[in-house]
Design an enzyme around this catalytic site. Structure first.
Site, PDB file in Angstrom:
ATOM      1  N   GLU A   1       9.119  -2.846  -7.937  1.00  0.00           N
ATOM      2  CA  GLU A   1       9.233  -2.445  -6.540  1.00  0.00           C
ATOM      3  C   GLU A   1      10.578  -2.881  -5.966  1.00  0.00           C
ATOM      4  OE1 GLU A   1       7.345  -0.425  -4.926  1.00  0.00           O
ATOM      5  OE2 GLU A   1       5.930  -0.264  -6.594  1.00  0.00           O
TER       6      GLU A   1
ATOM      7  N   HIS B   1      12.995   6.087  -3.231  1.00  0.00           N
ATOM      8  CA  HIS B   1      12.331   4.941  -3.876  1.00  0.00           C
ATOM      9  C   HIS B   1      11.394   5.421  -4.983  1.00  0.00           C
ATOM     10  CE1 HIS B   1       9.981   1.053  -3.852  1.00  0.00           C
ATOM     11  NE2 HIS B   1       9.044   1.889  -4.261  1.00  0.00           N
ATOM     12  N   GLU B   2      10.575   6.415  -4.669  1.00  0.00           N
ATOM     13  CA  GLU B   2       9.610   6.917  -5.653  1.00  0.00           C
ATOM     14  C   GLU B   2      10.321   7.632  -6.808  1.00  0.00           C
ATOM     15  OE1 GLU B   2       6.678   5.915  -5.588  1.00  0.00           O
ATOM     16  OE2 GLU B   2       6.745   5.072  -3.575  1.00  0.00           O
TER      17      GLU B   2
ATOM     18  N   HIS C   1      11.519   5.252  -9.440  1.00  0.00           N
ATOM     19  CA  HIS C   1      10.469   4.836 -10.377  1.00  0.00           C
ATOM     20  C   HIS C   1      10.415   5.804 -11.561  1.00  0.00           C
ATOM     21  CE1 HIS C   1       8.759   1.490  -8.285  1.00  0.00           C
ATOM     22  NE2 HIS C   1       8.291   2.179  -7.271  1.00  0.00           N
TER      23      HIS C   1
END
Length: 303
Positions: A218, A144-145, A148
Site C-alpha cells: 500500500e 494507486h490501483e 498495484h
C-alpha cells in the site's frame, strides 16, 4: 512489460520472499501429512490433489471472487465514460496495460484492483467513492490501483492468499481421512489433533506473510501514484476523506465487504481499529500521510 510507475526494490524483494516462503509452507505441509500418515503415499496424493484444485480455482477466478464479494460489475466505456477516460489517460501516462473497469454499487467509499495477471486484471471503484471524491482525487486513487497491477503485487497477493485456504482444506481432508486409522500416533498423540495443530500453524504463517506484504504494498502504491501524477497532496486528501467516512458506515455493511479488505484502498473497519490493530492489512493513515508529505516536499524542490 515495462511501465513508468516508479520501481520499488523493497516491494520486489518482499514479493519474492513471500512466494518463496509460501512454497516452503506447502512443502512442509505435504511432508507433515506424509509423516502423519506413517509414510503412506496415498494421503499425500489426496492432499496434493485437494490443494492443487483449490489453488487453481482461487487463482484462476480471483477477479470474479473479489468482484462478487464487493458486488461489482464490469462497465463499458459507454456506461462509465468519465471513469474509462481517466484510466485511459493514466495508462497512457504510465505506458501500462489497461485493465478492465468495474463499479460496485456499495455505499462504502473504496477501490481495489485484482486479477491473476496485468492482462487479466480489473480495477474497481465503489459508488460511494465516486460520490465522495472529486475528479482529481478519483484519478489519483485510480493511479494507486493501477500501480498495484503494474507492480504485479496483485498477482502475488492472489497466490499468497490461497495458502491459508488450501491449508484449511488439506487439514480438513486429512482430519476426516484419519478416522478409521489408529486413534493415537507418535506416542499417544491423537492424529486428528496433529492435523489441527499443523493447519493452525500454517494458517498463522500465511496470515502474517500476507499482512506484512499488504502493508508495504500500500505504501509502494501510494508512492508510485503520487510520483506518476505529481499530486501527493491530492492522494492525501482522498485517503483522509475515505478513512474518516469509514466511521460513519454501519457495522453490517463493513462486515459484508471485509473479505476484500486486503485488496482495498482503505480497510472496511470503523473507528481507529482499522489502523491500530497489530495484524492490520494496511499501514496507519498517519504513516501514509507522512510518506506523501515527504514526496510532496521532494517534488517541490527545484530540479
Amino acid at each position: 512489460m515495462k511501465n513508468r510507475f516508479v520501481k520499488d526494490n523493497g516491494l520486489t524483494m518482499r514479493m519474492g520472499w513471500t512466494i518463496f516462503l509460501n512454497g516452503l509452507i506447502y512443502v512442509i505441509l505435504i511432508l507433515a501429512i506424509w509423516w502423519m500418515f506413517g509414510g503412506s503415499i496415498s494421503g499425500v496424493i489426496i492432499a496434493v490433489l485437494v490443494s492443487a484444485g483449490a489453488f487453481f480455482f482461487q487463482w484462476y477466478f480471483s477477479d470474479k471472487i473479489a468482484m462478487k464479494a464487493m458486488g461489482a460489475r464490469e462497465v463499458s466505456p459507454e456506461e462509465a465514460s468519465e471513469l474509462h477516460t481517466m484510466i485511459d489517460r493514466l495508462c497512457q501516462l504510465a505506458d501500462s496495460t489497461k485493465p478492465r473497469v468495474a463499479i460496485s454499487n456499495s455505499a462504502i467509499p473504496n477501490a481495489f484492483a485484482t486479477g491473476r495477471s496485468p492482462e487479466r486484471s480489473v480495477v474497481c471503484v465503489t459508488r460511494g467513492l465516486l460520490e465522495k471524491l472529486d475528479r482529481d482525487e478519483v484519478e489519483v486513487v485510480l493511479a494507486h490501483e493501477l500501480s498495484h497491477v503494474a507492480h504485479r503485487d496483485v498477482t502475488v497477493m492472489t497466490v499468497a492468499g490461497v495458502t491459508g485456504v488450501v491449508a484449511a482444506l488439506m487439514m480438513r481432508a486429512g482430519y476426516y481421512m484419519s478416522f478409521g486409522r489408529s486413534n493415537n500416533n507418535n506416542g499417544g498423540v491423537p492424529i486428528q489433533l496433529l492435523f489441527l495443530l499443523v493447519g493452525a500453524i500454517v494458517y498463522g504463517l500465511s496470515f502474517l506473510l500476507i499482512r506484512s506484504l499488504s502493508r508495504y504494498r500500500e505504501l509502494a502504491a501510494d508512492r508510485a501514484a503520487a510520483i506518476l501524477t505529481g499530486a501527493p497532496s491530492t492522494l492525501a486528501s482522498a485517503l483522509t476523506k475515505l478513512s474518516g467516512d469509514m466511521s460513519k458506515i454501519p457495522e453490517k455493511d463493513l462486515r459484508a465487504s471485509s473479505s476484500a479488505n486486503h485488496l482495498a484502498l482503505i480497510p472496511a473497519a470503523s473507528g481507529k481499529a482499522a489502523f491500530t490493530q497489530l495484524f492490520s492489512t494496511h499501514p496507519s493513515l498517519d504513516k501514509r500521510l507522512a510518506q506523501l508529505a515527504r514526496i510532496s516536499g521532494q517534488l517541490s524542490q527545484p530540479q
